[in-house]
Design a protein around this motif. Structure first.
Motif, PDB file in Angstrom:
ATOM      1  N   THR A 118       1.053   3.650   2.152  1.00 41.95           N
ATOM      2  CA  THR A 118       1.631   3.911   3.470  1.00 41.95           C
ATOM      3  C   THR A 118       2.774   2.953   3.781  1.00 41.95           C
ATOM      4  O   THR A 118       3.774   3.344   4.390  1.00 41.95           O
ATOM      5  CB  THR A 118       0.543   3.791   4.544  1.00 41.95           C
ATOM      6  OG1 THR A 118      -0.028   2.482   4.487  1.00 41.95           O
ATOM      7  CG2 THR A 118      -0.552   4.806   4.326  1.00 41.95           C
TER       8      THR A 118
ATOM      9  N   VAL B 224       5.850   4.115   2.001  1.00 36.81           N
ATOM     10  CA  VAL B 224       6.463   5.273   2.669  1.00 36.81           C
ATOM     11  C   VAL B 224       7.342   4.813   3.822  1.00 36.81           C
ATOM     12  O   VAL B 224       8.474   5.271   3.999  1.00 36.81           O
ATOM     13  CB  VAL B 224       5.373   6.253   3.163  1.00 36.81           C
ATOM     14  CG1 VAL B 224       5.989   7.335   4.046  1.00 36.81           C
ATOM     15  CG2 VAL B 224       4.652   6.890   1.991  1.00 36.81           C
TER      16      VAL B 224
ATOM     17  N   ILE C  74       1.250   8.046   8.783  1.00 40.62           N
ATOM     18  CA  ILE C  74       0.936   7.510   7.459  1.00 40.62           C
ATOM     19  C   ILE C  74       1.609   6.153   7.268  1.00 40.62           C
ATOM     20  O   ILE C  74       0.991   5.190   6.808  1.00 40.62           O
ATOM     21  CB  ILE C  74       1.383   8.500   6.357  1.00 40.62           C
ATOM     22  CG1 ILE C  74       0.404   9.680   6.289  1.00 40.62           C
ATOM     23  CG2 ILE C  74       1.466   7.816   5.005  1.00 40.62           C
ATOM     24  CD1 ILE C  74       0.831  10.748   5.321  1.00 40.62           C
ATOM     25  N   SER C  75       2.872   6.085   7.639  1.00 33.87           N
ATOM     26  CA  SER C  75       3.612   4.845   7.384  1.00 33.87           C
ATOM     27  C   SER C  75       3.140   3.709   8.285  1.00 33.87           C
ATOM     28  O   SER C  75       2.948   2.577   7.823  1.00 33.87           O
ATOM     29  CB  SER C  75       5.114   5.081   7.561  1.00 33.87           C
ATOM     30  OG  SER C  75       5.389   5.543   8.874  1.00 33.87           O
ATOM     31  N   SER C  76       2.910   4.000   9.570  1.00 34.68           N
ATOM     32  CA  SER C  76       2.450   2.940  10.474  1.00 34.68           C
ATOM     33  C   SER C  76       1.985   3.585  11.764  1.00 34.68           C
ATOM     34  O   SER C  76       2.804   3.993  12.596  1.00 34.68           O
ATOM     35  CB  SER C  76       3.570   1.929  10.755  1.00 34.68           C
ATOM     36  OG  SER C  76       3.142   0.951  11.666  1.00 34.68           O
ATOM     37  N   TRP C  77       0.676   3.676  11.936  1.00 37.39           N
ATOM     38  CA  TRP C  77       0.157   4.378  13.118  1.00 37.39           C
ATOM     39  C   TRP C  77       0.476   3.628  14.400  1.00 37.39           C
ATOM     40  O   TRP C  77       0.741   4.244  15.434  1.00 37.39           O
ATOM     41  CB  TRP C  77      -1.350   4.577  12.986  1.00 37.39           C
ATOM     42  CG  TRP C  77      -2.152   3.319  12.937  1.00 37.39           C
ATOM     43  CD1 TRP C  77      -2.537   2.630  11.841  1.00 37.39           C
ATOM     44  CD2 TRP C  77      -2.675   2.602  14.064  1.00 37.39           C
ATOM     45  NE1 TRP C  77      -3.252   1.512  12.194  1.00 37.39           N
ATOM     46  CE2 TRP C  77      -3.368   1.468  13.550  1.00 37.39           C
ATOM     47  CE3 TRP C  77      -2.637   2.794  15.441  1.00 37.39           C
ATOM     48  CZ2 TRP C  77      -4.006   0.551  14.377  1.00 37.39           C
ATOM     49  CZ3 TRP C  77      -3.262   1.884  16.271  1.00 37.39           C
ATOM     50  CH2 TRP C  77      -3.940   0.774  15.734  1.00 37.39           C
TER      51      TRP C  77
ATOM     52  N   SER D 155       0.857  -1.178   0.000  1.00 36.33           N
ATOM     53  CA  SER D 155       0.000   0.000   0.000  1.00 36.33           C
ATOM     54  C   SER D 155       0.893   1.226   0.000  1.00 36.33           C
ATOM     55  O   SER D 155       2.119   1.131   0.204  1.00 36.33           O
ATOM     56  CB  SER D 155      -0.917   0.011   1.226  1.00 36.33           C
ATOM     57  OG  SER D 155      -0.145   0.099   2.415  1.00 36.33           O
TER      58      SER D 155
END
Length: 1176
Positions: free
Chosen positions: A483, A486, A694-697, A481
């Motif tokens: 995110t 990123v 965005i990358s990993s909450w 995905s």
């Protein structure tokens, strides 16, 4: 004495008419009643008589003042008033004030009776309210050994390390995959956002780095000195962990290149089947990674200079690799390299299964070899598939590919459904720069785990059956995905602090860090952006999405584009990742060493030591151990997002530090780097925060929690440091703003809370005499509001400065011991009462000033020969009243419970006699918030006079408590106007006799001291002049307190008289006593030692007002002891001191009588303003 007791609970109040939130007055609605208005320092209008039962307020004569109070006497008291009571003040015997409340009569204008308040409860409303600058030496007194560190410039010290870290593993192993999955447009967006984040961070970092000397520690030093030790330590440790794991990631990348593209035969663990290939690969990476880590750690241990020498070699490999990519892209425009990709239908086939076998279903072995076999047609750019003719001659032979899809080598064998319906085609993996393949690669193709890489432009039979992993397709290994990409890509731009981490090795860090870092970021950003476009324009989409190059027979995807050979980029990327790992293992131990040397985290102290030349040996050992943990994970894609969190958090705080310093305009903020602005820093901070989530909450939350835990650990257990950081500057600015806002107007009643000024007394050894006062303050405050702890030292400030500092330290220690959060203040004054007055006037700042004074009761004031203790106490009461401050006086403070002594059960009794702002209601509520008093119930007692309507008082008080949201047991005590008892009269007489006796004794002692001093002065003058005159003698004699009884006696007589007073103190003066003179002296100086003086004391008649006040104290004490003898705490209205200072000693006696027989008493005086309200 009658009493009524009932319980009030928060139920619906039915009759509370006319509640108004706008009227500041408390007035009666009845036209027949006089208008009564009481508030802050307002008097009662007595122009009209009040009706019966309205609280007992009646009119006085026009010439009378509130001081001229009167009490109506009963018939039985008439003779006592005439014969035994001194009524010299001319007070009439009317019933203007109640005899039972005579102690409070002088303040009835500002503190009305409770009955008067409750009668007017319907209109009850809020009253209008006016309402070390530089760094400390780390090792003082220690001789430091001189050591030499490499002195490097911008190119070798900053630019090259940044390039090596940025051009690490991601560029060569994952960038092509990112471009193929996200498409050219989204890949450009990802790269642009990440590069903008690092560029903005580099600008902020450059401003901070050029604002002063940046020693070893680089980024940690900048953050900690800008945001404080807590933020610096938390972010510094996170960045250290990130840098350490980055080293592990680079090593894993190098091992991946080694085992997959350079020497696959070197694998130690080999899987017998396809299912175990992944596990075998992970074990190989763990073994080889540990070996590489050991070798790199040894190299770093030998010395950073060797790392710097190898840096040139590694960087040369990086540059050659990048140049080969650009050259290969240009060459592909007219001569693309040959890397054919085999496609079944539109599904990509793995090149590993073909070996040297043709990409076809069958072959014709008898025919001469042709460029293109019978079943395959390459047209134009190779995208047109060939058609398989089922009517082929029977002499055809099956290929290796047939065996993977069919059950046997025979042509009539049963084959896979999709294999039967699909054609096989072979397309070039590198179509070339001029092929136009970028139009297909411009859009994203996100896949789920297990999906087959497909070429969308090729036909595929319908319906499509899901492929199985037993077939030789190229599958996606993870779900992708935007995110996710990123998070995986961001570590490729995180090497920007590689140079600042080694700031201790730089010749001029302030110049090298900005130039080297920004140039490295610009260089790498240009390379990344151009690489995204080149990859999308030159490489086939299915090859780009092939992470490990399975479709091109296991070649490194980016290597297929390089010129002249893929081995150029394979070898270059291998050395590049090795170099980046070395740089990480060089910078991380120095970062940890800098944190350890600051001594903000005690258990890291050992890692601050190193070799004689400053190399961080122990820190390197810990770094290698942590990096080994990352290598044991053995998955580059799992480690990369974690690194992104730690690096993004670090960059966020760098931007925050720069923005804060710029906005606060700190005087010390003078960076040489001028190309910065707070908006850029703020934008960088927003981008960092957005990228984190965005990358990993969930990784972002974990990173924030880790940083928060480190922050709290440093805050509570670390060493205190004062670095002039930006957070402190922000606190100062916020405090200034808040104080200015508080100055705009007085606080509303709903916002009122006790802001305490606690007055403590120190003994001769500078220990606090009553530490329980602080305990009580902590229970009352529960950590909220303002607390100022003050003490007064008598003396001269110039001589007592050190003593004042020691007293402040004592107060701070005691506050820490009692867990009281607040400030301490020590004032040096010539007199204690002056110092207390100054402290009450000057403590606090702006709107953050104390509104309540807490002081202890003067112990053993009756036995003390020095009256200063109780005089200071009464003076403090007067000062607090004049300053409109509330006053709390805990009596028997040593009996109050400590913070570890909770009351299991019991009552807090409130004796509400007069209304002075509602302090008596609020204090029990605040105390019950603390664990010590939480289980205590609350009882409220109020006093009703004979003319009061007790039943109506119950209803009014019930309504009042209901609207105050207070649960309490209520008891209304009726006090009859009983006659003044003989006990009251006797107590008053003894009090006045004692006061007069002590007064004469003090005067006698003062006279003796004064005459002795006069003799000393006169004798000194005689020795100086050696001559005496009659004028001098007469002046000395007449200046004495006893007068000049023998003025005509000449010099000899004067000397003889004065010498008699000073014979014990000055042996140089001689005289002869006679019996007559001795008797005359005694008669003159001792009024109570003669029969005449004794008769004077026996003839004393107690003052009328004193008798009435003693009567109030005795009667109230009887009632309070009867009702509250078992209470845990008794709160009581504290009467004000007399307006005539001559009766101060009597006032102390009244308070003693009022509180006799009670274990714990809290005397309360309101500040004249409402502190509790019934409105929300």
């Amino acid at each position: 004495m009658a009493s009524v007791r009932f319980t009030v609970t928060p139920t619906k109040a039915e009759d509370l008419p006319g509640l108004s939130d706008t009227s500041p007055d408390i007035s009666s609605r009845s036209s027949g009643r006089g208008h009564v208005r009481f508030g802050s320092r307002e008097s009662v209008n007595r122009s009209e008589p009040l009706s019966e039962g309205s609280g007992g307020l009646t009119t006085t004569g026009d010439n009378e003042t509130p001081d001229r109070t009167s009490t109506e006497q009963g018939d039985g008291n008439a003779k006592m008033s005439n014969v035994y009571i001194n009524n010299s003040h001319g007070v009439d015997d009317d019933d203007f004030y109640d005899r039972n409340l005579a102690l409070f009569e002088e303040e009835m204008d500002t503190r009305p009776k409770v009955s008067s308040l409750l009668n007017r409860l319907a209109n009850y409303t809020n009253l209008t309210q006016g309402a070390r600058e530089h760094e400390e030496a780390e090792s003082i007194g220690e001789k430091r050994k001189a050591h030499k560190s490499p002195q490097m410039g911008t190119f070798m010290g900053v630019y090259l390390p940044c390039l090596q870290n940025i051009f690490g593993v991601i560029l060569f192993l994952r960038l092509t995959w990112v471009v193929g999955t996200a498409g050219v447009l989204q890949a450009l967006c990802i790269v642009f956002i990440c590069c903008c984040c690092t560029l903005l961070t580099a600008i902020s970092m450059s401003a901070i780095a050029t604002n002063g000397v940046v020693p070893a520690g680089g980024s940690y030093f900048m953050i900690s000195r800008s945001l404080g030790p807590e933020f610096g330590g938390a972010v510094g440790l996170c960045f250290y962990l990130g840098t350490t794991f980055a080293g592990a990631m680079y090593i894993l990348g190098a091992i991946e290149i080694l085992l997959m593209y350079i020497a696959p035969w070197a694998a130690i663990f080999v899987s017998s089947g396809p299912d175990g290939e992944g596990a075998a690969m992970l074990n190989n990476m763990r073994v080889y990674g540990s070996i590489f880590l050991l070798l790199m750690a040894i190299l770093v241990f030998v010395g950073v200079k060797y790392v710097n020498k190898l840096a040139s070699v590694f960087l040369a490999c990086v540059i050659i690799s990048i140049l080969s990519i650009y050259t290969g892209a240009l060459v592909s425009a007219f001569s693309p390299p040959t890397f054919p990709v085999c496609i079944l239908g539109n599904r990509t086939l793995s090149g590993h299964i073909l070996h040297d076998s043709p990409c076809a279903k069958t072959t014709l072995p008898k025919e001469p070899p042709r460029p293109v076999d019978a079943n395959l047609t390459l047209a134009g750019n190779g995208t047109e598939p060939s058609t398989f003719d089922p009517s082929l001659p029977s002499s055809e032979a099956t290929t290796a590919l047939w065996l993977h899809f069919c059950e046997g080598p025979d042509l009539n064998a049963s084959c896979d459904y999709y294999f039967n319906l699909s054609n096989i085609s072979e397309i070039p993996g590198i179509p070339g720069l001029s092929s136009g393949v970028i139009t297909e690669n411009i859009w994203s193709v996100y896949l789920s785990k297990g999906d087959v890489l497909e070429k969308g432009s090729l036909p595929s039979p319908r319906p499509v059956h899901p492929p199985t992993n037993r077939l030789p397709y190229v599958f996606a290994d993870i779900t992708t995905s935007f995110t996710l990409l990123v998070g995986i890509f961001f570590p490729s731009v995180t090497g920007i602090m590689a140079g600042s981490n080694r700031s201790g090795d730089l010749k001029d860090a302030q110049r090298s860090i900005p130039i080297g870092t920004i140039m490295a970021i610009l260089t790498t950003s240009l390379v990344y952006l151009s690489s995204v476009v080149l990859f999308g324009a030159c490489i086939e989409g299915v090859v780009l999405r092939d992470k490990f190059g399975d479709s091109v027979k296991g070649n490194l995807v980016v290597g297929t584009l390089s010129w002249p050979s893929p081995w150029v980029i394979v070898i270059g990327s291998f050395f590049s990742t090795c170099g980046a790992g070395l740089q990480s293992l060089t910078g991380a131990p120095r970062l940890l060493q800098a944190i350890a040397k600051d001594n903000i985290i005690p258990f890291l102290r050992v890692f601050g030591h190193g070799k004689a030349n400053g190399e961080p040996t122990w820190a390197l050992l810990l770094t290698a151990l942590i990096a080994e943990l990352g290598i044991l994970i053995a998955s580059l894609d799992l480690v990369a997002p974690i690194l992104s969190m730690f690096f993004l958090m670090c960059y966020l705080f760098v931007n925050l530090a720069c923005a804060l310093q710029t906005l606060l305009r700190t005087p010390n903020w003078r960076p040489r780097f001028s190309y910065y602005h707070w908006t850029l820093s703020f934008l960088g901070m927003i981008i960092c925060l957005a990228l984190m989530f965005i990358s990993s909450w969930y990784y972002a939350i974990v990173a924030i929690v880790i940083a928060g835990m480190i922050y709290k650990y440093i805050e509570y257990h670390g060493a205190e440091k004062e670095w002039g950081d930006g957070i402190r500057g922000l606190s100062l600015s916020a405090a200034r703003y808040a104080l200015l806002r508080l100055e705009e107007g007085p606080p509303h009643t709903k916002n009122w809370r006790p802001q305490l000024l606690v007055l403590l007394k120190l003994d001769e050894d500078a220990y606090v005499k009553s530490p329980r006062l602080l305990t009580f303050a902590s229970q009352l405050k529960a950590g909220k509001g303002l607390t100022i702890v003050g003490t007064v030292i008598t003396g001269n400030y110039l001589h007592s400065y050190g003593e004042a500092l020691a007293a402040e330290q004592t107060l701070k220690h005691q506050m820490d011991k009692e867990k009281v959060k607040g400030f301490c203040q020590c004032i040096v004054a010539n007199k204690a009462r002056e110092g207390i007055s100054h402290m009450i006037q000057s403590s606090g700042l702006g709107g953050m000033r104390h509104n309540t004074v807490v002081m202890g009761w003067p112990l053993a004031w009756r036995q003390s020969e020095d009256p200063q203790s109780w005089k200071t106490f009464i003076n403090t009461v007067r000062v607090t009243t004049a300053a409109h401050l509330a006053l709390l006086v805990p009596k028997n403070i040593s009996l109050f419970p400590g913070n570890s002594e909770p009351c299991a059960e019991g009552y807090i009794d409130v004796w509400w006699i007069v209304h002075d702002g509602g302090m008596l209601m609020l204090l029990p509520f605040l105390l019950r918030q603390h664990k010590v008093w939480r289980k205590c119930a609350m009882r409220i007692f109020t006093v009703a006079q004979m003319e009061d309507n007790s039943i109506q008082m119950k209803k009014d008080l019930a309504t009042f408590l209901y609207h105050l949201r207070i649960e309490a047991d209520v008891e209304v005590v009726e006090m009859h106007n009983s006659d003044i008892s003989a006990y009251t009269y006797e107590r008053t007489l003894m009090m006045e006799q004692r006061s007069q006796m002590l007064r004469q004794m003090r005067l006698s002692k003062s006279d003796r001291e004064k005459e002795a001093q006069l003799v000393k002065d006169r004798n000194s003058m005689l020795r100086l002049t050696s001559i005496g005159s009659d004028d001098d003698e007469d002046t000395d004699g007449g200046g004495g307190p006893t007068g000049n009884a023998e003025k005509g006696g000449g010099a000899a007589g004067g000397r003889e008289r004065d010498g008699g007073m000073s014979a014990s103190e000055n042996r140089r003066v001689h005289m002869t006593w006679t019996k007559e003179k001795a008797l005359q002296y005694r008669a003159t100086h001792s009024g109570c030692s003669t029969p005449e003086g004794f008769r004077d004391m026996l003839s004393i008649r107690p003052d009328h007002s004193n008798v009435r006040r003693m009567h109030t104290a005795v009667k109230l004490n009887e009632v309070i002891v009867n009702k509250s003898h078992d209470a845990r705490l008794v709160l009581l209205n504290m009467p004000g001191p007399p307006r005539n200072p001559a009766g101060d000693e009597n006032y102390m006696e009244f308070l003693e009588v009022l509180t006799e027989g009670l274990e714990r008493v809290l005397l309360v005086r309101g500040g004249g303003s409402e502190v509790i309200t019934i409105y929300s």
